[in-house]
Write an enzyme that holds these catalytic residues in place. Structure first.
Site, short mmCIF file in Angstrom:
data_model
loop_
_atom_site.label_atom_id
_atom_site.label_comp_id
_atom_site.label_asym_id
_atom_site.label_seq_id
_atom_site.Cartn_x
_atom_site.Cartn_y
_atom_site.Cartn_z
CB VAL A 11 44.45 39.21 43.03
CG1 VAL A 11 43.39 39.83 43.94
CG2 VAL A 11 43.80 38.26 42.03
CE LYS A 93 40.27 30.86 42.38
NZ LYS A 93 40.43 32.12 41.66
CD GLU A 117 31.47 39.57 47.43
OE1 GLU A 117 31.17 38.73 46.57
OE2 GLU A 117 30.67 40.00 48.27
CB VAL A 120 32.54 33.01 44.54
CG1 VAL A 120 31.58 32.39 43.53
CG2 VAL A 120 32.97 31.98 45.56
N GLY A 122 34.82 36.91 40.99
CA GLY A 122 35.69 38.08 40.80
C GLY A 122 35.10 39.31 41.44
CB ILE A 124 29.97 39.46 40.70
CG1 ILE A 124 30.23 39.49 39.20
CG2 ILE A 124 28.46 39.47 40.98
CD1 ILE A 124 29.69 38.27 38.46
N GLY A 175 45.67 37.52 31.73
CA GLY A 175 45.75 37.45 33.20
C GLY A 175 44.50 36.86 33.84
CG ASP A 189 38.52 28.77 39.27
OD1 ASP A 189 39.35 29.29 40.04
OD2 ASP A 189 37.55 29.38 38.80
CE LYS A 193 36.25 31.29 40.84
NZ LYS A 193 36.56 31.65 39.44
N1 HSE Z 1 41.03 31.73 36.98
C1 HSE Z 1 39.87 32.34 37.54
C2 HSE Z 1 38.86 32.58 36.42
C3 HSE Z 1 40.24 33.63 38.20
O1 HSE Z 1 39.26 32.51 35.26
O2 HSE Z 1 37.70 32.82 36.69
C4 HSE Z 1 39.13 34.24 39.00
O3 HSE Z 1 38.72 33.40 40.03
#
Ligand code: HSE
Length: 383
Positions: A11, A93, A117, A120, A122, A124, A175, A189, A193
Site C-alpha cells: 500500500v 483495519k 477510508e 474497508v 480497498g 471503494i 499482492g 480481516d 472491516k
Molecule cells: N487482505 C485484504 C483483502 C487486503 O484481501 O481484502 C485489503 O484489505
C-alpha cells in the site's frame, strides 16, 4: 502539506506512486517528505528512514499516513502522531478496529483528525458514502464482500475447479493477501472491516469477540460443486443491521443464488450494499485489495484532511450484538455429523448436511460446542 509515511510495502509504495505523480503535475499540494521503512534493504529512496522520530518530531510534517499493517508498532506510532498534533490516515483495519475509540479520543484531545477510508473495501469510497448517507438518515443495514483475497480464491475455485491452496498462492502472488493469510482465510480481516463498518454506520463499538466469524480456510471443491448444482455462488459476506434497539453483525460464507448481485462480483472485487430510509438500497463495487486501489483511498483521505473535510462521527455507543433474528438454513460439512442430527433436514451425498431454518446464534453456539477444527459452515440463500 508535508506527509510522513509509515510503511512502504504494497500500500505504501502505491501511495508514493500516486502522490509523486500528482506532485509532478503540480495538481495537488501533497508532499511525502519522509518514509519509514523496516530494514536497510528497503532504503531505496532518499526520503526513506529507519527512524520513526524523524517523522514524529518533524514540526513540518502535518499528516502521518500509516500503511504498515498489524497491531504493533503501528498502534503506538499512530497514537504518538496524534499526541504530537499530526493528522492521521490509516489503511490498517486490524489496528483501527481494535483501538478506534482510544484513537478518536486522542484525535479529539489534540484537535486533529483520523481517517480510515482504505481500511474497508480497498479503493471503494465506502466510509465517505456512509458519512454522506448519515447526514440525512440512519443506516438500517449493510451486507457485502469485504475481502479481495477470499473473493479471488472462491472465484478461481469456481471457475477452474482448482483446489484452495493453489488459488490462495495465486492471490498472494498478486499482492492481495495479508502478510499472514490466516487473517484473510479465517475471516478476521472481514470481521475487522465489519466492526469498522458497524462503527461508522450504526455508531456502535461492538466487542470484536462477540461477532460470529466463519472464514473459508476449510472450504473444499465439494462445497463449490454443491453451489454449482444449486445454481449458486459461494461468497464470504459480512452483514449487519440496526433496528434501533440492538444490532446484528456476522461474518460467514453464504451460498447466494446467481441472480443475486453479490453472486456476480468476482476476482479481488469487493461489493457492499446498504439500505436506508429514503435512499433505499445502494451498492458500491470496486477493487477491494491491491496496491494502487487501496493507495487511492489513502490519498483521497489525505486530500480530505488538506481541504478540511469534516469527519465527525457523533456519539458512539457500546451496543450489544444480537443475531437471534437472523434465521436461515445452514450447510455444515463436518466429521461430527451426529452432533448436528437434531437440526439436520437433509444429508447430501458428499456427507455435508443442510439444517432446518434456525437462528444464526443457535448454529453458532452448536458449531463452537462441536469442536471440529476442520468443519466448514455456510449460510444457504441468505437474502
Ligand atoms: N487482505 C485484504 C483483502 C487486503 O484481501 O481484502 C485489503 O484489505
Amino acid at each position: 502539506m508535508k506527509i510522513g509515511l509509515l510503511g512502504h510495502g504494497v500500500v505504501g509504495s502505491g501511495v508514493t506512486a500516486i502522490t509523486d505523480s500528482c506532485a509532478r503535475k503540480k495538481v495537488r499540494r501533497l508532499e511525502v517528505t519522509r518514509i519509514l521503512v523496516k530494514d536497510e534493504s528497503e532504503l531505496t529512496d532518499p526520503r526513506c528512514t529507519l527512524n520513526v522520530e524523524e517523522i514524529l518530531q518533524d514540526p513540518e510534517i502535518e499528516l502521518v499516513a500509516e500503511c504498515m499493517g498489524g497491531l504493533e508498532p503501528a498502534h503506538t506510532m499512530v497514537s504518538r502522531a496524534l499526541e504530537a498534533g499530526k493528522h492521521v490516515v490509516t489503511s490498517n483495519k486490524k489496528m483501527f478496529a481494535n483501538y478506534c475509540e482510544e484513537l478518536f479520543g486522542l484525535a479529539q484531545e489534540n484537535g486533529v483528525t483520523i481517517r480510515y477510508e482504505a481500511s474497508v473495501g480497498g479503493g471503494i469510497p465506502w466510509m465517505s458514502n456512509l458519512t454522506r448517507i448519515k447526514r440525512l438518515e440512519s443506516v438500517l443495514s449493510f451486507r457485502g464482500i469485504l475481502n479481495g483475497t477470499t473473493n479471488y480464491i472462491l472465484t478461481r475455485m469456481e471457475e477452474t475447479g482448482r483446489d484452495f491452496e493453489e488459488c490462495l498462492a495465486e492471490a498472494q502472488k498478486l499482492g492481495y493477501a495479508e502478510k499472514n493469510p490466516t487473517d484473510d482465510i479465517e475471516g478476521y480481516d472481514v470481521m475487522y472491516k465489519a466492526a469498522i463498518t458497524a462503527m461508522k454506520a450504526f455508531n456502535a463499538t461492538p466487542a470484536l469477540d462477540a461477532i460470529p466469524m466463519y472464514g473459508i480456510a476449510n472450504v473444499s471443491s465439494v462445497d463449490l460443486a454443491w453451489a454449482a448444482e444449486k445454481n449458486c455462488s459461494l461468497k464470504l459476506l459480512a452483514c449487519g443491521s440496526d433496528d434501533g434497539k440492538s444490532i446484528s453483525l456476522w461474518v460467514m460464507p453464504v451460498f447466494l443464488k446467481k441472480e443475486d448481485i453479490l453472486a456476480n462480483v468476482s476476482g479481488n472485487f469487493n461489493a457492499i450494499e446498504c439500505n436506508s430510509e429514503t435512499l433505499g438500497k445502494a451498492s458500491f463495487i470496486g477493487q477491494g485489495a491491491g496496491s494502487l486501489p487501496t493507495a487511492h483511498a489513502v490519498v483521497q483521505d489525505m486530500l480530505d484532511v488538506y481541504v478540511g473535510q469534516d469527519t465527525a462521527l457523533g456519539e458512539m455507543e457500546s451496543r450489544t450484538i444480537c443475531n437471534d433474528n437472523i434465521h436461515a438454513q445452514f450447510y455444515i460439512r463436518t466429521e461430527n455429523r451426529e452432533f448436528f442430527r437434531p437440526v439436520t433436514r437433509e444429508v447430501l451425498l458428499s456427507g455435508a448436511i443442510i439444517t432446518e431454518v434456525m437462528p444464526l446464534s443457535e448454529i453458532d453456539r452448536m458449531i463452537k460446542e462441536s469442536e471440529d477444527a476442520a468443519l466448514f459452515a455456510a449460510m444457504v440463500y441468505a437474502e
